[in-house]
Structures are given as structure tokens and as C-alpha cells.
Design a protein around this motif. Structure first.
Motif, PDB file in Angstrom:
ATOM      1  N   SER A   1      -7.003 -13.423  -4.274  1.00  0.00           N
ATOM      2  CA  SER A   1      -7.530 -12.084  -4.562  1.00  0.00           C
ATOM      3  C   SER A   1      -8.181 -12.092  -5.936  1.00  0.00           C
ATOM      4  O   SER A   1      -9.109 -11.341  -6.187  1.00  0.00           O
ATOM      5  CB  SER A   1      -6.417 -11.034  -4.533  1.00  0.00           C
ATOM      6  N   GLU A   2      -7.671 -12.933  -6.825  1.00  0.00           N
ATOM      7  CA  GLU A   2      -8.082 -13.007  -8.225  1.00  0.00           C
ATOM      8  C   GLU A   2      -7.786 -11.700  -8.966  1.00  0.00           C
ATOM      9  O   GLU A   2      -8.396 -11.419 -10.004  1.00  0.00           O
ATOM     10  CB  GLU A   2      -9.549 -13.411  -8.377  1.00  0.00           C
ATOM     11  N   LEU A   3      -6.856 -10.921  -8.436  1.00  0.00           N
ATOM     12  CA  LEU A   3      -6.465  -9.656  -9.050  1.00  0.00           C
ATOM     13  C   LEU A   3      -5.025  -9.731  -9.526  1.00  0.00           C
ATOM     14  O   LEU A   3      -4.197 -10.420  -8.927  1.00  0.00           O
ATOM     15  CB  LEU A   3      -6.620  -8.503  -8.060  1.00  0.00           C
ATOM     16  N   ALA A   4      -4.732  -8.996 -10.567  1.00  0.00           N
ATOM     17  CA  ALA A   4      -3.369  -8.922 -11.077  1.00  0.00           C
ATOM     18  C   ALA A   4      -2.489  -8.175 -10.073  1.00  0.00           C
ATOM     19  O   ALA A   4      -2.952  -7.259  -9.382  1.00  0.00           O
ATOM     20  CB  ALA A   4      -3.345  -8.204 -12.423  1.00  0.00           C
ATOM     21  N   ALA A   5      -1.232  -8.555 -10.022  1.00  0.00           N
ATOM     22  CA  ALA A   5      -0.283  -7.881  -9.133  1.00  0.00           C
ATOM     23  C   ALA A   5      -0.150  -6.411  -9.497  1.00  0.00           C
ATOM     24  O   ALA A   5       0.169  -5.576  -8.652  1.00  0.00           O
ATOM     25  CB  ALA A   5       1.071  -8.576  -9.187  1.00  0.00           C
ATOM     26  N   SER A   6      -0.413  -6.074 -10.756  1.00  0.00           N
ATOM     27  CA  SER A   6      -0.309  -4.693 -11.215  1.00  0.00           C
ATOM     28  C   SER A   6      -1.543  -3.855 -10.871  1.00  0.00           C
ATOM     29  O   SER A   6      -1.533  -2.640 -11.045  1.00  0.00           O
ATOM     30  CB  SER A   6      -0.084  -4.664 -12.730  1.00  0.00           C
ATOM     31  N   GLU A   7      -2.580  -4.479 -10.370  1.00  0.00           N
ATOM     32  CA  GLU A   7      -3.800  -3.757  -9.988  1.00  0.00           C
ATOM     33  C   GLU A   7      -3.454  -2.747  -8.889  1.00  0.00           C
ATOM     34  O   GLU A   7      -2.821  -3.097  -7.886  1.00  0.00           O
ATOM     35  CB  GLU A   7      -4.844  -4.757  -9.493  1.00  0.00           C
ATOM     36  N   ASP A   8      -3.852  -1.495  -9.058  1.00  0.00           N
ATOM     37  CA  ASP A   8      -3.503  -0.434  -8.106  1.00  0.00           C
ATOM     38  C   ASP A   8      -3.829  -0.788  -6.659  1.00  0.00           C
ATOM     39  O   ASP A   8      -3.052  -0.505  -5.748  1.00  0.00           O
ATOM     40  CB  ASP A   8      -4.205   0.880  -8.473  1.00  0.00           C
ATOM     41  N   VAL A   9      -4.968  -1.403  -6.444  1.00  0.00           N
ATOM     42  CA  VAL A   9      -5.404  -1.682  -5.079  1.00  0.00           C
ATOM     43  C   VAL A   9      -4.490  -2.688  -4.374  1.00  0.00           C
ATOM     44  O   VAL A   9      -4.425  -2.717  -3.143  1.00  0.00           O
ATOM     45  CB  VAL A   9      -6.876  -2.162  -5.061  1.00  0.00           C
ATOM     46  N   MET A  10      -3.733  -3.484  -5.127  1.00  0.00           N
ATOM     47  CA  MET A  10      -2.841  -4.475  -4.516  1.00  0.00           C
ATOM     48  C   MET A  10      -1.548  -3.851  -4.001  1.00  0.00           C
ATOM     49  O   MET A  10      -0.825  -4.485  -3.222  1.00  0.00           O
ATOM     50  CB  MET A  10      -2.534  -5.609  -5.498  1.00  0.00           C
ATOM     51  N   GLU A  11      -1.280  -2.626  -4.412  1.00  0.00           N
ATOM     52  CA  GLU A  11      -0.097  -1.938  -3.912  1.00  0.00           C
ATOM     53  C   GLU A  11      -0.197  -1.786  -2.401  1.00  0.00           C
ATOM     54  O   GLU A  11      -1.220  -1.361  -1.867  1.00  0.00           O
ATOM     55  CB  GLU A  11       0.041  -0.556  -4.560  1.00  0.00           C
ATOM     56  N   GLY A  12       0.852  -2.181  -1.714  1.00  0.00           N
ATOM     57  CA  GLY A  12       0.866  -2.097  -0.255  1.00  0.00           C
ATOM     58  C   GLY A  12       0.532  -3.408   0.423  1.00  0.00           C
ATOM     59  O   GLY A  12       0.792  -3.570   1.615  1.00  0.00           O
ATOM     60  N   TYR A  13      -0.056  -4.344  -0.320  1.00  0.00           N
ATOM     61  CA  TYR A  13      -0.340  -5.668   0.232  1.00  0.00           C
ATOM     62  C   TYR A  13       0.797  -6.624  -0.122  1.00  0.00           C
ATOM     63  O   TYR A  13       1.225  -6.679  -1.275  1.00  0.00           O
ATOM     64  CB  TYR A  13      -1.629  -6.264  -0.357  1.00  0.00           C
ATOM     65  N   ILE A  14       1.273  -7.360   0.845  1.00  0.00           N
ATOM     66  CA  ILE A  14       2.158  -8.487   0.571  1.00  0.00           C
ATOM     67  C   ILE A  14       1.222  -9.656   0.345  1.00  0.00           C
ATOM     68  O   ILE A  14       0.401  -9.986   1.208  1.00  0.00           O
ATOM     69  CB  ILE A  14       3.132  -8.722   1.731  1.00  0.00           C
ATOM     70  N   THR A  15       1.318 -10.245  -0.833  1.00  0.00           N
ATOM     71  CA  THR A  15       0.316 -11.203  -1.291  1.00  0.00           C
ATOM     72  C   THR A  15       0.961 -12.491  -1.765  1.00  0.00           C
ATOM     73  O   THR A  15       2.034 -12.464  -2.365  1.00  0.00           O
ATOM     74  CB  THR A  15      -0.494 -10.576  -2.459  1.00  0.00           C
ATOM     75  N   VAL A  16       0.286 -13.598  -1.512  1.00  0.00           N
ATOM     76  CA  VAL A  16       0.712 -14.888  -2.040  1.00  0.00           C
ATOM     77  C   VAL A  16      -0.340 -15.399  -3.022  1.00  0.00           C
ATOM     78  O   VAL A  16      -1.478 -14.943  -3.025  1.00  0.00           O
ATOM     79  CB  VAL A  16       0.949 -15.924  -0.916  1.00  0.00           C
ATOM     80  N   GLN A  17       0.079 -16.355  -3.836  1.00  0.00           N
ATOM     81  CA  GLN A  17      -0.800 -16.911  -4.862  1.00  0.00           C
ATOM     82  C   GLN A  17      -1.690 -17.994  -4.262  1.00  0.00           C
ATOM     83  O   GLN A  17      -1.212 -18.911  -3.597  1.00  0.00           O
ATOM     84  CB  GLN A  17       0.040 -17.503  -5.994  1.00  0.00           C
ATOM     85  N   GLY A  18      -2.978 -17.860  -4.519  1.00  0.00           N
ATOM     86  CA  GLY A  18      -3.929 -18.892  -4.111  1.00  0.00           C
ATOM     87  C   GLY A  18      -4.289 -19.779  -5.282  1.00  0.00           C
ATOM     88  O   GLY A  18      -3.833 -19.570  -6.404  1.00  0.00           O
TER      89      GLY A  18
END
Length: 169
Positions: A36-53
Motif C-alpha cells: 500500500s505504501e501507506l502508514a498503518a495510521s492513515e485513515d483510509v487503512m482503517e477497516g483493511y486487514i493488511t500485510v507488509q509488502g
């Protein structure tokens, strides 16, 4: 139950928000397969379960995770640690080790779905930099008992009905 799977958005912000608004009432789980190249704290990432690429430099995302939904176990990783650009074998071994029914990954930017040794592999392609196709794709997986359905969407054009697949596990 429905799961939206996206990967390799490489810095896109508003598009991830659009996906949540567009599918939020129909989807039960949002998965991001990394880069995603986005910080976990980025509002838009809320609600996504995300892994590190391999292009995610913040270490707040795990390298892999397991989610259970509708009686199915989903293994989520980016894929770079499993050499998915050359073979699915390492990822298959890991999926079997954790007893996953479904393995979701990205990294290659190539859209694809296939069953290998009773594991459904899903690569949703890339939201930003697709390879092999022009469309900026993501996948919605529907889980109904032992029947799995994948529908591929282009971010701009919507559903691509010719790419719908049904799988039995």
C-alpha cells in the motif's frame, strides 16, 4: 460472506476509500495484500486487514496473517517472501502448514486465481500498476459453504463478468 481483496496500490489513497464506500454494505472483510505504501495510521487503512509488502517500509503491518470467515481459513501475505513470481510451491507449503483453504497474495501485479492441492490461490492483480492486463483490478470472493466464487472488478469500469470463476473446496 464476501471478502474484498486488493493489492499493490502503491501510494493510492482515495481509491482505497472509494472501494470501502462502493462495497462497504456488501462486503464483510477487506483484505490488502501489501504494498500500500501507506502508514498503518492513515485513515483510509482503517477497516483493511493488511500485510507488509516489499515496498512497505513501516513495520506495523505483519508479514502474514490468518483470517477465518464462514468456516474458511484465509492465509494473507504479500508473496515476496515466498517467491511467488517464479512458483507457488513455497506458498502452497505454507498454506498447507497453516491449514489454509485460501491463500491471498500480490507482489507480481498479475491477476490470477487457481486451485492447487485443495488450496484456492488468489492474486487480485494491482490497483495501481497492473501487469498482463490493462485493468486496475481487485477481487470480491464470495464464500458459501464449499462453494467459492470470485468476481474481478476494474476500479474504473466495475465488474468484469467474463472473469467470474466458481470453485469447490
Amino acid at each position: 460472506m464476501k471478502v474484498l481483496i486488493v493489492s499493490d496500490s502503491h501510494g493510492l489513497v482515495s481509491e482505497l476509500g472509494v472501494l470501502k464506500k462502493r462495497h462497504g454494505k456488501e462486503v464483510d472483510l477487506f483484505l490488502h495484500c501489501g504494498d500500500s505504501e501507506l502508514a498503518a495510521s492513515e485513515d483510509v487503512m482503517e477497516g483493511y486487514i493488511t500485510v507488509q509488502g516489499n515496498c512497505d517500509y513501516e513495520d506495523k503491518y505483519p508479514t502474514e496473517t490468518i483470517q477465518e470467515i464462514a468456516g474458511k481459513k484465509i492465509f494473507l501475505t504479500h508473496g515476496h517472501l515466498y517467491g511467488v513470481k517464479s512458483s507457488l510451491n513455497s506458498l502452497l507449503y505454507k498454506a498447507k502448514e497453516v491449514q489454509a483453504d485460501i491463500a491471498c497474495f500480490g507482489h507480481s501485479h498479475y491477476l490470477g486465481m487457481e486451485v492447487v492441492d485443495d488450496v484456492l490461490f488468489i492474486n487480485p492483480g494491482s490497483l495501481r500498476l497492473p501487469r498482463g492486463r490493462m485493468e486496475q483490478t481487485y477481487v470480491i470472493l464470495t464464500i458459501e459453504r464449499d462453494r467459492l466464487e470470485t468476481e474481478v472488478y476494474d476500479f474504473h469500469k466495475g465488474l468484469l463478468p467474463e472473469l467470474k470463476n466458481d470453485f469447490s473446496l
